[in-house]
Design a protein around this motif. Structure first.
Motif, mmCIF file in Angstrom:
data_model
loop_
_atom_site.group_PDB
_atom_site.id
_atom_site.type_symbol
_atom_site.label_atom_id
_atom_site.label_comp_id
_atom_site.label_asym_id
_atom_site.label_seq_id
_atom_site.Cartn_x
_atom_site.Cartn_y
_atom_site.Cartn_z
ATOM 1 N N LYS A 8 35.610 60.018 40.621
ATOM 2 C CA LYS A 8 34.969 58.708 40.564
ATOM 3 C C LYS A 8 35.993 57.612 40.825
ATOM 4 O O LYS A 8 37.181 57.747 40.543
ATOM 5 N N LYS A 9 35.494 56.511 41.377
ATOM 6 C CA LYS A 9 36.305 55.321 41.589
ATOM 7 C C LYS A 9 35.740 54.191 40.740
ATOM 8 O O LYS A 9 34.531 53.992 40.690
ATOM 9 N N ALA A 10 36.632 53.457 40.097
ATOM 10 C CA ALA A 10 36.224 52.359 39.222
ATOM 11 C C ALA A 10 36.958 51.083 39.596
ATOM 12 O O ALA A 10 38.056 51.127 40.158
ATOM 13 N N ILE A 11 36.347 49.954 39.265
ATOM 14 C CA ILE A 11 37.028 48.662 39.346
ATOM 15 C C ILE A 11 36.853 47.958 38.013
ATOM 16 O O ILE A 11 35.756 47.972 37.434
ATOM 17 N N VAL A 12 37.928 47.371 37.500
ATOM 18 C CA VAL A 12 37.909 46.687 36.211
ATOM 19 C C VAL A 12 38.346 45.247 36.425
ATOM 20 O O VAL A 12 39.485 45.000 36.850
ATOM 21 N N THR A 13 37.471 44.291 36.130
ATOM 22 C CA THR A 13 37.882 42.891 36.206
ATOM 23 C C THR A 13 38.680 42.558 34.945
ATOM 24 O O THR A 13 38.423 43.090 33.865
ATOM 25 N N GLY A 14 39.660 41.676 35.116
ATOM 26 C CA GLY A 14 40.560 41.401 33.999
ATOM 27 C C GLY A 14 41.341 42.637 33.621
ATOM 28 O O GLY A 14 41.705 42.836 32.458
ATOM 29 N N GLY A 15 41.638 43.473 34.602
ATOM 30 C CA GLY A 15 42.286 44.748 34.335
ATOM 31 C C GLY A 15 43.723 44.629 33.868
ATOM 32 O O GLY A 15 44.263 45.575 33.294
ATOM 33 N N SER A 16 44.348 43.486 34.082
ATOM 34 C CA SER A 16 45.730 43.299 33.628
ATOM 35 C C SER A 16 45.795 42.613 32.270
ATOM 36 O O SER A 16 46.884 42.359 31.751
ATOM 37 N N ALA A 32 39.443 59.119 36.659
ATOM 38 C CA ALA A 32 39.001 58.165 37.674
ATOM 39 C C ALA A 32 40.184 57.498 38.362
ATOM 40 O O ALA A 32 41.233 57.267 37.751
ATOM 41 N N ASP A 33 40.018 57.178 39.646
ATOM 42 C CA ASP A 33 40.908 56.247 40.324
ATOM 43 C C ASP A 33 40.431 54.843 39.981
ATOM 44 O O ASP A 33 39.221 54.607 39.872
ATOM 45 N N VAL A 34 41.362 53.900 39.816
ATOM 46 C CA VAL A 34 40.963 52.586 39.300
ATOM 47 C C VAL A 34 41.576 51.453 40.109
ATOM 48 O O VAL A 34 42.802 51.378 40.271
ATOM 49 N N ALA A 35 40.718 50.559 40.597
ATOM 50 C CA ALA A 35 41.149 49.311 41.214
ATOM 51 C C ALA A 35 41.283 48.268 40.113
ATOM 52 O O ALA A 35 40.356 48.072 39.315
ATOM 53 N N ILE A 36 42.421 47.601 40.069
ATOM 54 C CA ILE A 36 42.735 46.658 38.996
ATOM 55 C C ILE A 36 42.600 45.235 39.511
ATOM 56 O O ILE A 36 43.354 44.798 40.380
ATOM 57 N N ALA A 74 35.498 38.392 48.914
ATOM 58 C CA ALA A 74 36.731 38.694 49.653
ATOM 59 C C ALA A 74 37.461 39.860 48.988
ATOM 60 O O ALA A 74 38.010 40.741 49.675
ATOM 61 N N MET A 75 37.465 39.881 47.642
ATOM 62 C CA MET A 75 38.063 41.007 46.933
ATOM 63 C C MET A 75 37.316 42.293 47.253
ATOM 64 O O MET A 75 37.940 43.335 47.490
ATOM 65 N N ARG A 76 35.999 42.235 47.265
ATOM 66 C CA ARG A 76 35.214 43.431 47.593
ATOM 67 C C ARG A 76 35.620 43.999 48.947
ATOM 68 O O ARG A 76 35.827 45.210 49.087
ATOM 69 N N ASP A 77 35.743 43.135 49.937
ATOM 70 C CA ASP A 77 36.091 43.613 51.281
ATOM 71 C C ASP A 77 37.446 44.299 51.287
ATOM 72 O O ASP A 77 37.632 45.335 51.939
ATOM 73 N N LYS A 78 38.388 43.743 50.531
ATOM 74 C CA LYS A 78 39.722 44.340 50.468
ATOM 75 C C LYS A 78 39.691 45.657 49.697
ATOM 76 O O LYS A 78 40.335 46.639 50.098
ATOM 77 N N VAL A 79 38.937 45.699 48.609
ATOM 78 C CA VAL A 79 38.806 46.937 47.831
ATOM 79 C C VAL A 79 38.184 48.031 48.695
ATOM 80 O O VAL A 79 38.669 49.175 48.728
ATOM 81 N N TYR A 80 37.129 47.691 49.416
ATOM 82 C CA TYR A 80 36.459 48.683 50.263
ATOM 83 C C TYR A 80 37.399 49.236 51.342
ATOM 84 O O TYR A 80 37.383 50.432 51.625
ATOM 85 N N SER A 81 38.208 48.363 51.914
ATOM 86 C CA SER A 81 39.058 48.793 53.023
ATOM 87 C C SER A 81 40.299 49.552 52.551
ATOM 88 O O SER A 81 40.762 50.474 53.228
ATOM 89 N N GLU A 82 40.833 49.205 51.382
ATOM 90 C CA GLU A 82 42.081 49.798 50.913
ATOM 91 C C GLU A 82 41.892 50.891 49.861
ATOM 92 O O GLU A 82 42.676 51.847 49.803
ATOM 93 N N PHE A 83 40.869 50.753 49.037
ATOM 94 C CA PHE A 83 40.705 51.627 47.873
ATOM 95 C C PHE A 83 39.490 52.545 48.002
ATOM 96 O O PHE A 83 39.519 53.710 47.605
ATOM 97 N N GLY A 84 38.424 52.003 48.534
ATOM 98 C CA GLY A 84 37.172 52.745 48.611
ATOM 99 C C GLY A 84 36.076 52.010 47.862
ATOM 100 O O GLY A 84 36.281 50.923 47.331
ATOM 101 N N LYS A 85 34.896 52.609 47.821
ATOM 102 C CA LYS A 85 33.740 51.968 47.206
ATOM 103 C C LYS A 85 33.538 52.488 45.783
ATOM 104 O O LYS A 85 33.261 53.670 45.577
ATOM 105 N N PRO A 86 33.672 51.619 44.793
ATOM 106 C CA PRO A 86 33.606 52.061 43.399
ATOM 107 C C PRO A 86 32.239 52.603 42.991
ATOM 108 O O PRO A 86 31.195 52.102 43.419
ATOM 109 N N ASP A 87 32.282 53.634 42.154
ATOM 110 C CA ASP A 87 31.084 54.172 41.512
ATOM 111 C C ASP A 87 30.859 53.521 40.157
ATOM 112 O O ASP A 87 29.761 53.597 39.600
ATOM 113 N N ILE A 88 31.914 52.914 39.619
ATOM 114 C CA ILE A 88 31.903 52.339 38.271
ATOM 115 C C ILE A 88 32.437 50.915 38.333
ATOM 116 O O ILE A 88 33.497 50.665 38.905
ATOM 117 N N ILE A 89 31.682 49.985 37.763
ATOM 118 C CA ILE A 89 32.126 48.594 37.637
ATOM 119 C C ILE A 89 32.284 48.294 36.150
ATOM 120 O O ILE A 89 31.364 48.541 35.364
#
Length: 253
Positions: A8-16, A32-36, A74-89
């Protein structure tokens, strides 16, 4: 039985942030792989991404102002191109401000809480949920607060933003449930974080005595619930508001 988020791929807002870092680590520990996402704390985001790589997880850091639609997209476009499409938000970010009584609270604070609670979630959902609909699978986990139910004096801007958020989450759960997407809220109490541990502020007697379990919860307690809701163990749970506050707030039925 274990929480398994492998593949699974996840993205976490306020991840830092304080709580965000624990959520990111815990999702990664579950596989999970995680976009921060971060707003301004790039150093913490970089360190956390490197930590995840040592765990064998794929990660990346992505800056955005979550109160601005164009920035989120704009963040979504960068996440999609570099990380992939998250299954978990995991929508965790919120603007911090000084609490005051309503008559003294600056108007901008009410606006800021609306933007960072309600519109933050609207923009993230508009950006990332369409892919979940396409793949007929997804998990949306939102961080709310015990304060939304308690409505204590001095917390009006925060409560108003989080109660508005509650309405968004409940409506979204009904709108996209047919696509096998769950939408749930975790509502922490006053949570012990890395900052508290460094400053030895874990024990807060005045607050602790109001908690039926007798003490504050930890960031790990919150992250555990997030991981559960992000997993298939919670596949039939949606639209829920789940307090993780030691019983300090108990919603009625």
């Amino acid at each position: 039985m274990e929480i398994n988020l492998s593949g699974k791929k996840a993205i976490v807002t306020g991840g830092s942030s304080q709580l965000g870092r624990c959520i990111v680590r815990s999702l990664a520990q579950c596989g999970a792989d995680v976009a921060i996402h971060y707003h301004s704390n790039s150093n913490q985001a970089v360190e956390l991404a490197e930590e995840l790589k040592t765990m064998g997880r794929f990660s990346g850091i992505y800056q955005a102002d979550i109160t601005k639609k164009e920035s989120v997209f704009a963040m979504r476009d960068k996440v999609y191109s570099e990380f992939g499409k998250p299954d978990i938000i995991v929508n965790n970010a919120v603007i911090q401000y000084t609490w005051k009584n309503i008559l003294e609270q600056e108007d901008e604070d009410f606006i800021g809480q609306f933007e960072s609670c309600v519109m933050h979630n609207v923009y993230m959902n508009k950006a990332f949920v369409p892919h979940m609909i396409e793949q007929q699978y997804g998990r949306v986990v939102v961080i709310n607060t015990e304060c939304a139910g308690l409505a204590d004096a001095g917390s009006a801007a925060y409560v108003a933003g989080k109660r508005g958020l509650d309405g968004i989450v409940r409506c979204l759960a009904k709108e996209i449930g047919r696509y096998n997407i769950t939408v749930n809220q975790v509502a922490p109490g006053w949570t012990i974080s890395e900052k508290d541990r460094k400053e030895h502020g874990e024990i807060q007697p005045d607050y602790d005595k109001t908690v039926p379990l007798g003490h504050r919860g930890t960031d790990q307690d919150i992250a555990n619930m997030v991981c559960f809701l992000a997993s298939d163990l919670a596949a039939f749970t949606t639209g829920a508001y789940i307090p993780v506050c030691g019983g300090r707030f108990m919603p009625a039925i």
